[in-house]
Design a protein around this motif. Structure first.
Motif, PDB file in Angstrom:
ATOM      1  N   THR A  61       0.839  -1.212   0.000  1.00  0.00           N
ATOM      2  CA  THR A  61       0.000   0.000   0.000  1.00  0.00           C
ATOM      3  C   THR A  61       0.872   1.260   0.000  1.00  0.00           C
ATOM      4  O   THR A  61       0.586   2.221  -0.710  1.00  0.00           O
ATOM      5  N   ASN A  62       1.938   1.223   0.795  1.00  0.00           N
ATOM      6  CA  ASN A  62       2.855   2.378   0.832  1.00  0.00           C
ATOM      7  C   ASN A  62       3.427   2.672  -0.545  1.00  0.00           C
ATOM      8  O   ASN A  62       3.549   3.824  -0.942  1.00  0.00           O
ATOM      9  N   LEU A  63       3.769   1.600  -1.253  1.00  0.00           N
ATOM     10  CA  LEU A  63       4.352   1.790  -2.588  1.00  0.00           C
ATOM     11  C   LEU A  63       3.310   2.338  -3.560  1.00  0.00           C
ATOM     12  O   LEU A  63       3.626   3.087  -4.466  1.00  0.00           O
ATOM     13  N   LYS A  64       2.087   1.938  -3.354  1.00  0.00           N
ATOM     14  CA  LYS A  64       1.034   2.361  -4.276  1.00  0.00           C
ATOM     15  C   LYS A  64       0.607   3.807  -4.019  1.00  0.00           C
ATOM     16  O   LYS A  64       0.388   4.572  -4.939  1.00  0.00           O
ATOM     17  N   TYR A  65       0.460   4.166  -2.751  1.00  0.00           N
ATOM     18  CA  TYR A  65      -0.070   5.493  -2.427  1.00  0.00           C
ATOM     19  C   TYR A  65       0.974   6.432  -1.816  1.00  0.00           C
ATOM     20  O   TYR A  65       0.634   7.546  -1.402  1.00  0.00           O
ATOM     21  N   GLU A  66       2.205   5.963  -1.703  1.00  0.00           N
ATOM     22  CA  GLU A  66       3.282   6.762  -1.109  1.00  0.00           C
ATOM     23  C   GLU A  66       2.931   7.275   0.285  1.00  0.00           C
ATOM     24  O   GLU A  66       2.990   8.471   0.557  1.00  0.00           O
ATOM     25  N   ILE A  67       2.504   6.370   1.116  1.00  0.00           N
ATOM     26  CA  ILE A  67       2.193   6.738   2.500  1.00  0.00           C
ATOM     27  C   ILE A  67       3.462   6.540   3.327  1.00  0.00           C
ATOM     28  O   ILE A  67       4.039   5.454   3.323  1.00  0.00           O
ATOM     29  N   LYS A  68       3.895   7.600   3.999  1.00  0.00           N
ATOM     30  CA  LYS A  68       5.227   7.523   4.613  1.00  0.00           C
ATOM     31  C   LYS A  68       5.193   7.046   6.064  1.00  0.00           C
ATOM     32  O   LYS A  68       6.185   6.603   6.593  1.00  0.00           O
ATOM     33  N   ASP A  69       4.025   7.164   6.703  1.00  0.00           N
ATOM     34  CA  ASP A  69       3.967   6.830   8.125  1.00  0.00           C
ATOM     35  C   ASP A  69       2.958   5.711   8.363  1.00  0.00           C
ATOM     36  O   ASP A  69       1.761   5.878   8.171  1.00  0.00           O
ATOM     37  N   LEU A  70       3.475   4.565   8.819  1.00  0.00           N
ATOM     38  CA  LEU A  70       2.628   3.382   9.037  1.00  0.00           C
ATOM     39  C   LEU A  70       1.493   3.616  10.031  1.00  0.00           C
ATOM     40  O   LEU A  70       0.452   2.979   9.961  1.00  0.00           O
ATOM     41  N   ARG A  71       1.730   4.551  10.951  1.00  0.00           N
ATOM     42  CA  ARG A  71       0.739   4.770  12.019  1.00  0.00           C
ATOM     43  C   ARG A  71      -0.581   5.304  11.473  1.00  0.00           C
ATOM     44  O   ARG A  71      -1.633   5.109  12.079  1.00  0.00           O
ATOM     45  N   LEU A  72      -0.516   5.949  10.305  1.00  0.00           N
ATOM     46  CA  LEU A  72      -1.738   6.496   9.700  1.00  0.00           C
ATOM     47  C   LEU A  72      -2.795   5.412   9.470  1.00  0.00           C
ATOM     48  O   LEU A  72      -3.993   5.675   9.504  1.00  0.00           O
ATOM     49  N   PHE A  73      -2.327   4.179   9.232  1.00  0.00           N
ATOM     50  CA  PHE A  73      -3.264   3.094   8.920  1.00  0.00           C
ATOM     51  C   PHE A  73      -4.179   2.731  10.081  1.00  0.00           C
ATOM     52  O   PHE A  73      -5.261   2.195   9.881  1.00  0.00           O
ATOM     53  N   SER A  74      -3.732   3.006  11.305  1.00  0.00           N
ATOM     54  CA  SER A  74      -4.545   2.546  12.434  1.00  0.00           C
ATOM     55  C   SER A  74      -5.041   3.678  13.326  1.00  0.00           C
ATOM     56  O   SER A  74      -5.593   3.427  14.377  1.00  0.00           O
ATOM     57  N   GLU A  75      -4.858   4.919  12.892  1.00  0.00           N
ATOM     58  CA  GLU A  75      -5.270   6.020  13.764  1.00  0.00           C
ATOM     59  C   GLU A  75      -6.663   6.559  13.473  1.00  0.00           C
ATOM     60  O   GLU A  75      -7.175   7.405  14.197  1.00  0.00           O
ATOM     61  N   ASN A  76      -7.285   6.063  12.403  1.00  0.00           N
ATOM     62  CA  ASN A  76      -8.657   6.459  12.073  1.00  0.00           C
ATOM     63  C   ASN A  76      -8.848   7.967  11.887  1.00  0.00           C
ATOM     64  O   ASN A  76      -9.878   8.508  12.281  1.00  0.00           O
ATOM     65  N   ASP A  77      -7.861   8.616  11.325  1.00  0.00           N
ATOM     66  CA  ASP A  77      -7.988  10.044  11.056  1.00  0.00           C
ATOM     67  C   ASP A  77      -8.777  10.210   9.757  1.00  0.00           C
ATOM     68  O   ASP A  77      -8.333   9.802   8.687  1.00  0.00           O
ATOM     69  N   VAL A  78      -9.964  10.820   9.882  1.00  0.00           N
ATOM     70  CA  VAL A  78     -10.862  10.913   8.725  1.00  0.00           C
ATOM     71  C   VAL A  78     -10.229  11.728   7.588  1.00  0.00           C
ATOM     72  O   VAL A  78     -10.473  11.477   6.417  1.00  0.00           O
ATOM     73  N   ARG A  79      -9.374  12.682   7.950  1.00  0.00           N
ATOM     74  CA  ARG A  79      -8.714  13.481   6.899  1.00  0.00           C
ATOM     75  C   ARG A  79      -7.856  12.595   5.996  1.00  0.00           C
ATOM     76  O   ARG A  79      -7.718  12.829   4.810  1.00  0.00           O
ATOM     77  N   PHE A  80      -7.286  11.547   6.589  1.00  0.00           N
ATOM     78  CA  PHE A  80      -6.493  10.593   5.811  1.00  0.00           C
ATOM     79  C   PHE A  80      -7.419   9.612   5.074  1.00  0.00           C
ATOM     80  O   PHE A  80      -7.333   9.433   3.865  1.00  0.00           O
ATOM     81  N   LEU A  81      -8.345   9.031   5.825  1.00  0.00           N
ATOM     82  CA  LEU A  81      -9.172   7.954   5.263  1.00  0.00           C
ATOM     83  C   LEU A  81     -10.073   8.419   4.123  1.00  0.00           C
ATOM     84  O   LEU A  81     -10.319   7.680   3.178  1.00  0.00           O
ATOM     85  N   SER A  82     -10.558   9.675   4.221  1.00  0.00           N
ATOM     86  CA  SER A  82     -11.531  10.122   3.218  1.00  0.00           C
ATOM     87  C   SER A  82     -10.891  10.363   1.851  1.00  0.00           C
ATOM     88  O   SER A  82     -11.579  10.673   0.889  1.00  0.00           O
ATOM     89  N   GLN A  83      -9.566  10.215   1.773  1.00  0.00           N
ATOM     90  CA  GLN A  83      -8.913  10.422   0.475  1.00  0.00           C
ATOM     91  C   GLN A  83      -9.001   9.191  -0.422  1.00  0.00           C
ATOM     92  O   GLN A  83      -8.584   9.218  -1.570  1.00  0.00           O
ATOM     93  N   PHE A  84      -9.546   8.093   0.143  1.00  0.00           N
ATOM     94  CA  PHE A  84      -9.577   6.861  -0.653  1.00  0.00           C
ATOM     95  C   PHE A  84     -10.978   6.600  -1.189  1.00  0.00           C
ATOM     96  O   PHE A  84     -11.931   7.290  -0.826  1.00  0.00           O
ATOM     97  N   GLU A  85     -11.066   5.610  -2.027  1.00  0.00           N
ATOM     98  CA  GLU A  85     -12.308   5.301  -2.757  1.00  0.00           C
ATOM     99  C   GLU A  85     -13.525   5.238  -1.834  1.00  0.00           C
ATOM    100  O   GLU A  85     -13.499   4.636  -0.779  1.00  0.00           O
TER     101      GLU A  85
END
Ligand code: PHE
Length: 345
Positions: A317-341
């Motif tokens: 997923t990091n390679l696909k979306y260039e996400i640099k911080d693994l913690r984003l995946f489990s913090e439930n920040d809507v600003r991050f999550l709402s960027q996906f499909e």
């Protein structure tokens, strides 16, 4: 004549019976506002003779009292209704507020994509428990007791049961064992799931993450099959022309073992920050299933051979979306999550 009028309105008020909040309001508008009847009678009172004033003063005051009391009584009976009417006020023609739709988690999107690619090759999806015993997570996979290879994966141990460790699984390879123990070859399955490792949480490591395991066991399965399957997978996932390379490696449960790199998805091999200038990024571990593992699961290693591979979904997923911080995946920040499909169903 003032006296006549007072008499007439007194009668009217005595007969007044409110049956709604609107009646109460109309009563107020008719009698009690500054241009209402009570006020206007007082105006008229100013111009009557002194003699009449003596008689009518009292009558007029009583009339005013009657009007006010009647209003107060009616108000206390219908006041609640009035409040309800107030609340409904507002512009009903305005467009409503839309419900926000949820979006798919990036890890779910990528897991789905991986699963779809392998499904087309005839792989089934299998799952296993996250709380595992020593046998399925280690021993059956050719990790001998006390062998230093167990330290490759820092384990969350839960308890001992009948002398055996119970732990959170450190990899999805445990599902291979369950699958092979439960059936007969050929096996062709992928096994997505969550795994746990006792590591300090940082941008690059987490105490839980997700893997997809693959297993293919049949007669005459070779390393060439492994290479071709994974090559095809990478072309599907990252696009035609993505290069792969295999570096020799070590896992207790595969022999020979390899790690597979792909040409960097960002710089296409030229060298960038992501690939640390090398042009390659590692995406998975793989190898030919060690004959000991087949035997541990009751499969004749003389007749059957197989390959296995395992990859971290976060890494892909990091390679696909260039996400640099693994913690984003489990913090439930809507600003991050709402960027996906967006999830439509
Ligand atoms: N289980 C290994 C890990 O977690 C990955 C792997 C799976 C390697 C299957 C080879 C074959 O690192």
């Amino acid at each position: 004549m003032l006296q006549e009028k007072i008499k007439q309105f007194t009668q009217e008020i005595e007969q007044f019976k409110a049956s709604s909040a609107a009646d109460v309001e109309n009563f107020r508008l008719k009698f009690l506002v500054s241009k209402g009847i009570v006020k206007s009678l007082f105006e008229e009172f100013k111009s009557v003779s002194n003699e009449e004033k003596r008689v009518l003063g009292k009558v007029l005051n009583e009339f005013k009292q009657l009007a006010e009391n009647t209003f107060q009584e009616a108000l206390s009976a219908f006041g609640k209704e009035k409040a309800a009417i107030k609340r409904q006020e507002g512009d009903l023609t305005l467009p409503g507020e839309g419900l926000q739709l949820g979006s798919r988690h990036p890890l779910s999107l990528v897991r789905k994509e991986i699963v779809e690619i392998f499904k087309k090759l005839g792989f089934i999806v299998a799952e296993g428990p996250e709380i595992e015993d020593d046998w399925h997570n280690f021993s059956a996979l050719n990790f001998p007791p006390e062998h230093p290879a167990r330290d490759m994966q820092d384990t969350f141990f839960i308890k001992k049961q009948d002398g055996n460790d119970i732990a959170l699984r450190t990899h999805t390879s445990s599902v291979q064992v369950r699958l092979m123990e439960a059936g007969k070859p050929p096996f062709r399955a992928i096994m997505p799931g969550r795994v746990y490792r006792n590591e300090a949480i940082s941008a690059r490591a987490h105490c839980f993450f997700h893997q997809v395991e693959g297993l293919y066991v049949d007669e005459n399965v070779s390393f060439a099959d492994l290479k071709q399957t994974l090559f095809h997978f990478v072309q599907e996932l990252y696009g035609e022309g993505t290069k792969v390379r295999f570096r020799p490696s070590y896992f207790p449960f595969t022999e020979p073992s390899a790690e597979m790199d792909i040409s960097c998805t960002i710089c296409k091999g030229a060298g960038c920050n992501l690939c640390k200038g090398s042009g390659w990024v590692e995406i998975l571990g793989c190898g030919m299933v060690d004959p000991n593992v087949l035997e541990n699961c009751g499969i004749d290693s003389k007749k059957y051979s197989g390959f296995a591979f395992g990859m971290g979904i976060e890494r892909i997923t990091n390679l696909k979306y260039e996400i640099k911080d693994l913690r984003l995946f489990s913090e439930n920040d809507v600003r991050f999550l709402s960027q996906f499909e967006t999830e439509l169903i």
